[in-house]
Design a protein around this motif. Structure first.
Motif, PDB file in Angstrom:
ATOM      1  N   ARG A 166       0.841  -1.196   0.000  1.00 32.90           N
ATOM      2  CA  ARG A 166       0.000   0.000   0.000  1.00 32.90           C
ATOM      3  C   ARG A 166       0.876   1.246   0.000  1.00 32.90           C
ATOM      4  O   ARG A 166       2.095   1.161   0.130  1.00 32.90           O
ATOM      5  N   GLY A 167       0.203   2.416  -0.125  1.00 34.89           N
ATOM      6  CA  GLY A 167       0.947   3.666  -0.259  1.00 34.89           C
ATOM      7  C   GLY A 167       1.138   3.890  -1.751  1.00 34.89           C
ATOM      8  O   GLY A 167       1.616   2.988  -2.460  1.00 34.89           O
ATOM      9  N   ALA A 168       0.773   5.085  -2.221  1.00 33.18           N
ATOM     10  CA  ALA A 168       0.712   5.302  -3.677  1.00 33.18           C
ATOM     11  C   ALA A 168       2.011   4.929  -4.417  1.00 33.18           C
ATOM     12  O   ALA A 168       1.966   4.179  -5.406  1.00 33.18           O
ATOM     13  N   PRO A 169       3.195   5.403  -3.977  1.00 34.34           N
ATOM     14  CA  PRO A 169       4.398   5.052  -4.741  1.00 34.34           C
ATOM     15  C   PRO A 169       4.692   3.541  -4.736  1.00 34.34           C
ATOM     16  O   PRO A 169       5.057   2.972  -5.779  1.00 34.34           O
ATOM     17  N   ARG A 193      -6.764   0.285  -7.335  1.00 38.54           N
ATOM     18  CA  ARG A 193      -6.928   1.390  -6.361  1.00 38.54           C
ATOM     19  C   ARG A 193      -7.078   2.703  -7.131  1.00 38.54           C
ATOM     20  O   ARG A 193      -6.088   3.256  -7.616  1.00 38.54           O
ATOM     21  N   CYS A 204      -1.733   8.682   8.724  1.00 39.40           N
ATOM     22  CA  CYS A 204      -1.541   7.492   7.893  1.00 39.40           C
ATOM     23  C   CYS A 204      -0.068   7.089   7.894  1.00 39.40           C
ATOM     24  O   CYS A 204       0.681   7.414   8.826  1.00 39.40           O
ATOM     25  N   ASN A 205       0.370   6.395   6.853  1.00 38.14           N
ATOM     26  CA  ASN A 205       1.787   6.037   6.742  1.00 38.14           C
ATOM     27  C   ASN A 205       2.304   6.454   5.385  1.00 38.14           C
ATOM     28  O   ASN A 205       1.886   5.931   4.350  1.00 38.14           O
ATOM     29  N   ALA A 220       5.514   2.706   2.360  1.00 37.86           N
ATOM     30  CA  ALA A 220       4.570   3.186   1.343  1.00 37.86           C
ATOM     31  C   ALA A 220       5.264   3.539   0.025  1.00 37.86           C
ATOM     32  O   ALA A 220       4.611   4.018  -0.911  1.00 37.86           O
ATOM     33  N   THR A 273       7.982   9.361   1.981  1.00 40.90           N
ATOM     34  CA  THR A 273       7.893  10.763   1.554  1.00 40.90           C
ATOM     35  C   THR A 273       7.877  11.624   2.820  1.00 40.90           C
ATOM     36  O   THR A 273       8.908  12.174   3.191  1.00 40.90           O
ATOM     37  N   GLN A 312      -3.147   2.519   9.749  1.00 43.36           N
ATOM     38  CA  GLN A 312      -1.804   2.610   9.169  1.00 43.36           C
ATOM     39  C   GLN A 312      -0.856   3.414  10.069  1.00 43.36           C
ATOM     40  O   GLN A 312       0.348   3.182  10.070  1.00 43.36           O
ATOM     41  N   ALA A 331       0.740  11.932  -0.034  1.00 40.19           N
ATOM     42  CA  ALA A 331      -0.365  12.214  -0.959  1.00 40.19           C
ATOM     43  C   ALA A 331      -0.599  11.011  -1.857  1.00 40.19           C
ATOM     44  O   ALA A 331       0.339  10.287  -2.210  1.00 40.19           O
ATOM     45  N   ASP A 332      -1.856  10.830  -2.223  1.00 37.44           N
ATOM     46  CA  ASP A 332      -2.195   9.792  -3.201  1.00 37.44           C
ATOM     47  C   ASP A 332      -2.374  10.371  -4.600  1.00 37.44           C
ATOM     48  O   ASP A 332      -2.132   9.703  -5.595  1.00 37.44           O
ATOM     49  N   ASN A 342      -5.423  12.463   0.097  1.00 35.27           N
ATOM     50  CA  ASN A 342      -4.624  11.589   0.964  1.00 35.27           C
ATOM     51  C   ASN A 342      -5.595  10.844   1.874  1.00 35.27           C
ATOM     52  O   ASN A 342      -6.812  11.072   1.826  1.00 35.27           O
ATOM     53  N   LYS A 343      -5.062   9.977   2.690  1.00 31.92           N
ATOM     54  CA  LYS A 343      -5.887   9.116   3.553  1.00 31.92           C
ATOM     55  C   LYS A 343      -7.000   9.889   4.264  1.00 31.92           C
ATOM     56  O   LYS A 343      -6.786  11.005   4.734  1.00 31.92           O
ATOM     57  N   PHE A 400     -10.182   8.026   1.162  1.00 34.03           N
ATOM     58  CA  PHE A 400      -9.372   9.243   1.008  1.00 34.03           C
ATOM     59  C   PHE A 400     -10.257  10.476   1.103  1.00 34.03           C
ATOM     60  O   PHE A 400     -11.465  10.388   0.921  1.00 34.03           O
TER      61      PHE A 400
HETATM   62  O1  MRU Z   1      -4.850   3.209   1.750  1.00 32.80           O
HETATM   63  P1  MRU Z   1      -3.361   3.404   1.812  1.00 32.80           P
HETATM   64  O2  MRU Z   1      -2.753   2.857   3.054  1.00 32.80           O
HETATM   65  O3  MRU Z   1      -2.674   2.943   0.562  1.00 32.80           O
HETATM   66  O4  MRU Z   1      -3.190   4.994   1.874  1.00 32.80           O
HETATM   67  C1  MRU Z   1      -1.900   5.531   1.885  1.00 32.80           C
HETATM   68  C2  MRU Z   1      -1.854   6.986   2.059  1.00 32.80           C
HETATM   69  O5  MRU Z   1      -2.850   7.669   2.153  1.00 32.80           O
HETATM   70  C3  MRU Z   1      -0.496   7.616   2.010  1.00 32.80           C
HETATM   71  O6  MRU Z   1      -0.452   8.764   2.796  1.00 32.80           O
HETATM   72  C4  MRU Z   1      -0.159   8.012   0.552  1.00 32.80           C
HETATM   73  O7  MRU Z   1      -0.329   6.923  -0.298  1.00 32.80           O
HETATM   74  C5  MRU Z   1       1.231   8.514   0.428  1.00 32.80           C
HETATM   75  S1  MRU Z   1       2.432   7.265   0.688  1.00 32.80           S
HETATM   76  C6  MRU Z   1       3.961   7.918   0.413  1.00 32.80           C
END
Ligand code: MRU
Length: 354
Positions: free
Chosen positions: A46-49, A91, A158-159, A164, A170, A197, A237-238, A248-249, A315
Motif C-alpha cells: 500500500r501507499g501510492a508510490p 486502487r 496514515c503512513n 509506502a 515521503t 496505518q 499524498a495519493d 490523501n488518507k 481518502f
Molecule cells: O490506503 P493506503 O494505506 O494505501 O493509503 C496511503 C496513504 O494515504 C499515504 O499517505 C499516501 O499513499 C502517500 S504514501 C507515500
C-alpha cells in the motif's frame, strides 16, 4: 533496518505483507497476476508510490511463464495488455499506479524481436521506476529536513514512510533526514482509522528508527495541537491536482483544518509521480470507497450496530489553500500552486534522470 516493501529478485516479486505488521514481519512472493491484484486491493502492499512500483513489476509476473515457454510475441503482448487493465482497476485514487502503468505501456507498445526482447525491455522499465522512486524519496527527505522544527513536535497521518514507497518514504523521509542532521523532535502519529496505518505502520517504522513517536487516536489531533505540542504537520499524498488540491488518507482534511485553526504549517511530501496534471482541481480526483466491513470489525467483535449503514471513503481532498508547501524531489513548492506546480513540471521534472 532497511525496509523494502517491494522487491524484484531472481525474476520474482516479493512484498512485505503489511496487513500483518506490527505483530509479524513477513515477506511473501506474488507469483500470479491474481496474487498481485489481491495484494494491492487488500493493502498487503500500500501507499501510492509502492503501489505504482508493485504494479510495474506486477506486469512482469504473468509474462514470466510465457517467456520461459518461448511464447509468441503476440501472445505475450496480449497478456501484457490484460495485466495493465486489471492492475489499473485496483486502487482508483493512487495516481502513481496509473503513472507507473503508463510508463510500462509506453515501453510495451514498442517494436521487439521476440518475447525475450519484450521481457527485457519491460524488466528494465520496472527497474527504472523502482530506482527512480528510491532517489525521488531520498531527495524529498533532503529538501524537507530543514523545515522540521528542532526540539519541536510533528504530527503525521496514515503512513507515508518507507513502507509506502520503494525506500525512505515521503513524509517520513523528511523526518529520517532531519534525524540524520541531528535534530531532536517528537512525532504524533494519528492512528488512522479504520485500517490503523498510523498506529500499526508509522509507529513501527519510527520506533525502529529510534524516533520518539506517540500514537494518538485521530480525534485527539486538535486537542494535541491546542496544547502547543505540534509545530509542523507533514503528510503524504495519493494524488495531487494541478492546483495543489491533495487527496490523501481519509482524515487528512480534518487535520489540515485543525492545523490552520492553530496556525501550524501543513506540508505535503510527494514525488512528481503523484501529481496528476490532467485534473484541474481536487473535486475531480476519484475517491476510493471501501467495504463498510472495515469499520465494523473491531475488538474481535462487531462494533457497528447491525442495521446501520456504513460509509467508508478511503481518502479525502485537502484544498490547496490549507497547504503551506509541497515537498518534492526537486524542492519545496509554495502557493500559488497552480503556478509553482506548472513551472516545476516544465523546468525541473528531469531532476531525477529517466
Ligand atoms: O490506503 P493506503 O494505506 O494505501 O493509503 C496511503 C496513504 O494515504 C499515504 O499517505 C499516501 O499513499 C502517500 S504514501 C507515500
Amino acid at each position: 533496518m532497511e525496509i523494502a516493501p517491494v522487491k524484484w529478485e531472481n525474476e520474482r516479486l516479493w512484498i512485505i505483507d503489511q496487513t500483518l505488521l506490527p505483530a509479524e514481519y513477513k515477506i511473501i512472493p506474488l507469483d500470479t497476476l491474481e496474487a498481485v491484484v489481491d495484494a494491492i486491493c487488500t493493502l498487503r502492499v500500500r501507499g501510492a508510490p509502492a503501489i505504482g512500483v508493485c504494479a510495474a513489476y506486477g506486469v512482469l509476473v504473468p509474462l514470466k511463464e510465457l517467456k520461459e515457454s518461448r511464447s509468441s510475441l503476440d501472445n505475450a503482448r496480449q497478456c501484457f495488455f490484460h495485466a495493465l487493465e486489471v492492475l489499473a482497476a485496483t486502487r482508483p485514487t493512487a495516481y502513481n499506479l496509473f503513472w507507473a502503468l503508463a510508463r510500462m505501456k509506453e515501453v510495451g507498445v514498442g517494436r521487439f524481436q521476440d518475447v525475450f526482447d519484450f521481457w527485457q525491455a519491460l524488466e528494465n522499465a520496472a527497474n527504472r521506476i523502482y530506482f527512480e522512486d528510491v532517489e525521488r524519496c531520498r531527495k524529498i527527505g533532503e529538501y524537507g529536513a530543514d523545515l522540521v522544527p528542532d526540539g519541536g513536535g510533528v504530527l503525521t497521518h496514515c503512513n507515508a514512510g518507507a513502507l509506502a514507497t520503494s525506500s525512505y518514504g515521503t513524509a517520513l523521509s523528511v523526518l529520517y533526514a532531519a534525524k540524520n542532521q541531528g535534530k531532536e523532535f517528537r512525532v504524533f502519529a494519528d492512528e488512522t482509522r479504520p485500517l490503523m496505518q498510523g498506529a500499526r505502520l508509522t509507529a513501527w517504522e519510527l520506533a525502529s528508527a529510534q524516533i520518539d513517536v506517540t500514537v494518538i487516536c485521530d480525534s485527539a489531533a486538535a486537542y494535541v495541537m491546542s496544547k502547543g505540542w505540534v509545530n509542523m504537520v507533514i503528510v503524504g499524498a495519493d494524488r495531487i491536482a494541478a492546483n495543489g488540491d491533495t487527496a490523501n488518507k481519509i482524515g487528512t482534511y480534518s487535520v489540515a483544518v485543525n492545523a490552520h485553526y492553530h496556525h501550524i504549517p501543513f506540508y505535503v511530501a510527494a514525488p512528481f509521480s503523484t501529481i496528476d496534471r490532467s485534473l484541474l482541481h481536487g473535486g475531480l480526483i476519484p475517491i476510493e470507497e471501501r467495504s463498510g466491513a472495515e469499520l465494523g470489525q473491531g475488538f474481535d467483535r462487531p462494533v457497528v450496530a447491525k442495521d446501520a449503514k456504513v460509509y467508508n471513503p478511503a481518502f479525502d481532498v485537502t484544498p490547496h489553500d490549507l497547504i503551506t508547501g509541497i515537498i518534492t524531489e526537486c524542492g519545496v513548492l509554495y502557493p500559488p500552486f497552480e503556478e509553482s506546480i506548472r513551472s516545476a513540471l516544465q523546468t525541473q521534472v528531469n531532476c531525477i534522470k529517466h
